[in-house]
Design a protein around this motif. Sequence first.
Motif, PDB file in Angstrom:
ATOM      1  N   MET A   1      25.595  24.402  32.786  1.00 55.67           N
ATOM      2  CA  MET A   1      26.379  24.192  34.005  1.00 55.67           C
ATOM      3  C   MET A   1      26.445  25.512  34.789  1.00 55.67           C
ATOM      4  O   MET A   1      26.832  26.540  34.235  1.00 55.67           O
ATOM      5  N   ASP A   2      26.082  25.402  36.038  1.00 60.92           N
ATOM      6  CA  ASP A   2      26.078  26.609  36.870  1.00 60.92           C
ATOM      7  C   ASP A   2      27.338  26.621  37.738  1.00 60.92           C
ATOM      8  O   ASP A   2      27.554  25.694  38.521  1.00 60.92           O
ATOM      9  N   LEU A   3      28.156  27.640  37.596  1.00 56.77           N
ATOM     10  CA  LEU A   3      29.424  27.695  38.352  1.00 56.77           C
ATOM     11  C   LEU A   3      29.425  28.842  39.365  1.00 56.77           C
ATOM     12  O   LEU A   3      30.469  29.217  39.894  1.00 56.77           O
ATOM     13  N   HIS A   4      28.219  29.380  39.615  1.00 58.71           N
ATOM     14  CA  HIS A   4      28.142  30.571  40.471  1.00 58.71           C
ATOM     15  C   HIS A   4      28.672  30.361  41.882  1.00 58.71           C
ATOM     16  O   HIS A   4      29.092  31.304  42.534  1.00 58.71           O
ATOM     17  N   ASN A   5      28.633  29.102  42.368  1.00 56.52           N
ATOM     18  CA  ASN A   5      29.015  28.889  43.773  1.00 56.52           C
ATOM     19  C   ASN A   5      30.494  28.591  43.975  1.00 56.52           C
ATOM     20  O   ASN A   5      30.923  28.316  45.078  1.00 56.52           O
ATOM     21  N   ILE A   6      31.259  28.624  42.888  1.00 57.02           N
ATOM     22  CA  ILE A   6      32.706  28.413  43.058  1.00 57.02           C
ATOM     23  C   ILE A   6      33.310  29.716  43.575  1.00 57.02           C
ATOM     24  O   ILE A   6      33.226  30.757  42.905  1.00 57.02           O
ATOM     25  N   ARG A   7      33.880  29.639  44.760  1.00 57.08           N
ATOM     26  CA  ARG A   7      34.474  30.848  45.362  1.00 57.08           C
ATOM     27  C   ARG A   7      35.735  30.486  46.097  1.00 57.08           C
ATOM     28  O   ARG A   7      35.774  29.499  46.816  1.00 57.08           O
ATOM     29  N   GLU A   8      36.773  31.282  45.949  1.00 59.53           N
ATOM     30  CA  GLU A   8      38.014  31.065  46.678  1.00 59.53           C
ATOM     31  C   GLU A   8      38.286  32.295  47.533  1.00 59.53           C
ATOM     32  O   GLU A   8      37.877  33.400  47.187  1.00 59.53           O
ATOM     33  N   THR A   9      38.985  32.051  48.626  1.00 53.09           N
ATOM     34  CA  THR A   9      39.466  33.173  49.423  1.00 53.09           C
ATOM     35  C   THR A   9      40.950  33.303  49.125  1.00 53.09           C
ATOM     36  O   THR A   9      41.652  32.290  49.049  1.00 53.09           O
ATOM     37  N   TYR A  10      41.403  34.512  48.927  1.00 56.85           N
ATOM     38  CA  TYR A  10      42.824  34.730  48.632  1.00 56.85           C
ATOM     39  C   TYR A  10      43.496  35.410  49.822  1.00 56.85           C
ATOM     40  O   TYR A  10      43.132  36.532  50.180  1.00 56.85           O
ATOM     41  N   ASN A  11      44.425  34.718  50.430  1.00 54.42           N
ATOM     42  CA  ASN A  11      45.087  35.307  51.609  1.00 54.42           C
ATOM     43  C   ASN A  11      46.526  34.823  51.755  1.00 54.42           C
ATOM     44  O   ASN A  11      47.088  34.833  52.832  1.00 54.42           O
ATOM     45  N   PHE A  12      47.117  34.388  50.661  1.00 53.22           N
ATOM     46  CA  PHE A  12      48.472  33.824  50.710  1.00 53.22           C
ATOM     47  C   PHE A  12      49.530  34.872  51.039  1.00 53.22           C
ATOM     48  O   PHE A  12      50.464  34.632  51.792  1.00 53.22           O
ATOM     49  N   ASP A  13      49.369  36.070  50.468  1.00 51.05           N
ATOM     50  CA  ASP A  13      50.426  37.087  50.630  1.00 51.05           C
ATOM     51  C   ASP A  13      49.837  38.465  50.316  1.00 51.05           C
ATOM     52  O   ASP A  13      48.664  38.583  49.934  1.00 51.05           O
ATOM     53  N   SER A  14      50.663  39.492  50.451  1.00 49.69           N
ATOM     54  CA  SER A  14      50.246  40.852  50.077  1.00 49.69           C
ATOM     55  C   SER A  14      51.384  41.468  49.269  1.00 49.69           C
ATOM     56  O   SER A  14      52.496  40.932  49.237  1.00 49.69           O
ATOM     57  N   LEU A  15      51.090  42.577  48.623  1.00 53.63           N
ATOM     58  CA  LEU A  15      52.144  43.244  47.836  1.00 53.63           C
ATOM     59  C   LEU A  15      52.007  44.745  47.997  1.00 53.63           C
ATOM     60  O   LEU A  15      50.940  45.321  47.743  1.00 53.63           O
ATOM     61  N   ASP A  16      53.088  45.369  48.474  1.00 56.37           N
ATOM     62  CA  ASP A  16      53.082  46.826  48.587  1.00 56.37           C
ATOM     63  C   ASP A  16      54.414  47.349  48.065  1.00 56.37           C
ATOM     64  O   ASP A  16      55.374  46.572  47.932  1.00 56.37           O
ATOM     65  N   THR A  17      54.445  48.661  47.810  1.00 54.20           N
ATOM     66  CA  THR A  17      55.648  49.209  47.165  1.00 54.20           C
ATOM     67  C   THR A  17      56.912  48.974  48.019  1.00 54.20           C
ATOM     68  O   THR A  17      57.988  48.773  47.467  1.00 54.20           O
ATOM     69  N   ASP A  18      56.767  48.936  49.354  1.00 58.16           N
ATOM     70  CA  ASP A  18      57.969  48.750  50.184  1.00 58.16           C
ATOM     71  C   ASP A  18      58.526  47.327  50.075  1.00 58.16           C
ATOM     72  O   ASP A  18      59.659  47.070  50.470  1.00 58.16           O
ATOM     73  N   LYS A  19      57.717  46.402  49.544  1.00 59.99           N
ATOM     74  CA  LYS A  19      58.186  45.009  49.402  1.00 59.99           C
ATOM     75  C   LYS A  19      58.772  44.745  48.018  1.00 59.99           C
ATOM     76  O   LYS A  19      59.350  43.688  47.781  1.00 59.99           O
ATOM     77  N   LEU A  20      58.550  45.686  47.105  1.00 54.60           N
ATOM     78  CA  LEU A  20      58.944  45.436  45.717  1.00 54.60           C
ATOM     79  C   LEU A  20      60.449  45.434  45.533  1.00 54.60           C
ATOM     80  O   LEU A  20      61.165  46.178  46.209  1.00 54.60           O
ATOM     81  N   LYS A  21      60.904  44.649  44.579  1.00 47.30           N
ATOM     82  CA  LYS A  21      62.317  44.722  44.179  1.00 47.30           C
ATOM     83  C   LYS A  21      62.528  46.044  43.431  1.00 47.30           C
ATOM     84  O   LYS A  21      61.565  46.719  43.057  1.00 47.30           O
ATOM     85  N   ASP A  22      63.793  46.365  43.167  1.00 43.33           N
ATOM     86  CA  ASP A  22      64.117  47.676  42.582  1.00 43.33           C
ATOM     87  C   ASP A  22      63.536  47.909  41.195  1.00 43.33           C
ATOM     88  O   ASP A  22      63.339  49.040  40.779  1.00 43.33           O
ATOM     89  N   SER A  23      63.322  46.840  40.460  1.00 44.09           N
ATOM     90  CA  SER A  23      62.834  47.000  39.091  1.00 44.09           C
ATOM     91  C   SER A  23      61.757  45.952  38.847  1.00 44.09           C
ATOM     92  O   SER A  23      61.722  44.926  39.533  1.00 44.09           O
ATOM     93  N   PRO A  24      60.904  46.172  37.854  1.00 50.35           N
ATOM     94  CA  PRO A  24      59.894  45.148  37.559  1.00 50.35           C
ATOM     95  C   PRO A  24      60.535  43.836  37.101  1.00 50.35           C
ATOM     96  O   PRO A  24      60.016  42.764  37.376  1.00 50.35           O
ATOM     97  N   MET A  25      61.709  43.955  36.418  1.00 46.80           N
ATOM     98  CA  MET A  25      62.404  42.728  36.006  1.00 46.80           C
ATOM     99  C   MET A  25      62.820  41.930  37.250  1.00 46.80           C
ATOM    100  O   MET A  25      62.681  40.712  37.313  1.00 46.80           O
TER     101      MET A  25
END
Length: 211
Positions: A1-25
Motif C-alpha cells: 500500500m502506497d501512502l505517499h500522497n496523503i498530505r494535510e495542511t496545518y493552519n488551525f492555530d499558532s503557538l508562541d511564548t506570549d500566548k502561553l499560560k503561566d505554567s505548562p500545567m
Amino acid sequence: MDLHNIRETYNFDSLDTDKLKDSPMGQFQHWFEEYKVLGVKDYNAMAISTVIGDIPECRIVLLKEIRDNGYVFYSNYGSAKGKALESNPNISALFFWREQERQVRISGKVVKIDEKESKSYFETRPYLSKIGAAASNQSRPIGSRKELEEKFNSFTSKYPEGTDVPMPTEWGGYLIIPERYEFWQGREGRLHDRLVFVLEDGHWTIQRIQP
Ligand SMILES: Cc1cc2nc3c(=O)[nH]c(=O)nc-3n(C[C@H](O)[C@H](O)[C@H](O)COP(=O)(O)O)c2cc1C
C-alpha cells in the motif's frame, strides 16, 4: 500500500511564548479544555510509553484526573505496563488532538496513588467494569475466550449486581509527575510550533525547538 500522497495542511492555530499560560500545567489544561468541548469520543485518551529492559512499549489509557501535581490513570499493577513501571518509573504520555492539529507530550515519573483513593474511584465505576477488572489478570495469557467468559461469569455469580464488588488487589491508579512537556501546534509548510518546558531546580524553563 502506497501512502505517499496523503498530505494535510496545518493552519488551525499558532503557538508562541506570549500566548502561553503561566505554567505548562495551565497550558495543558487550557488546550485540554479546548479539545474537550469538541465532544470527541475518548477525548481523554492518551498513549503512554514505558520501558522494560531496553524495549519500549506504548498503549492507550484514559486520563481520569488532572491534579495540581500531575495526571492520574488507572490500570492493573500486574499488567505488562505495571511490571515495566515497577522496574522503571519513567513514562511518556502523548495526546494527539487531530481536530486542532495539536500534540502534547508529557514525560516524567509515576507513583502509585493511595489505595484509598483508588478504592473511592473504583466504587464509582459501572458494575460490569468492576467485574471486568476483577476477572482479568491483565496482560497474562488465558487459554480461550470461553475460559475468560467463564471467569467473568463466576465473578457475576459471586458478586451479583447490587452487591459490593471488592477492588482487585492488583488494581489502582498511577500519578504521572511531569518533568518535561512539549506543546506542538501544526503550521503551514511544516514550520510547526514546538515549545518545550523542562523542570530544572524546581523551575520550568521554556525553549522553542525546530519542527
Ligand atoms: C480507548 C482506550 C482506552 C483504554 N483505557 C485503558 C485504561 O484506562 N486503563 C488500562 O489499563 N487500559 C486501558 N486500555 C487498554 C490498554 O490500551 C491496554 O490494552 C491494556 O492496558 C494492557 O496494556 P499492557 O499489556 O501494555 O499493560 C484502553 C484502550 C483503549 C483503546
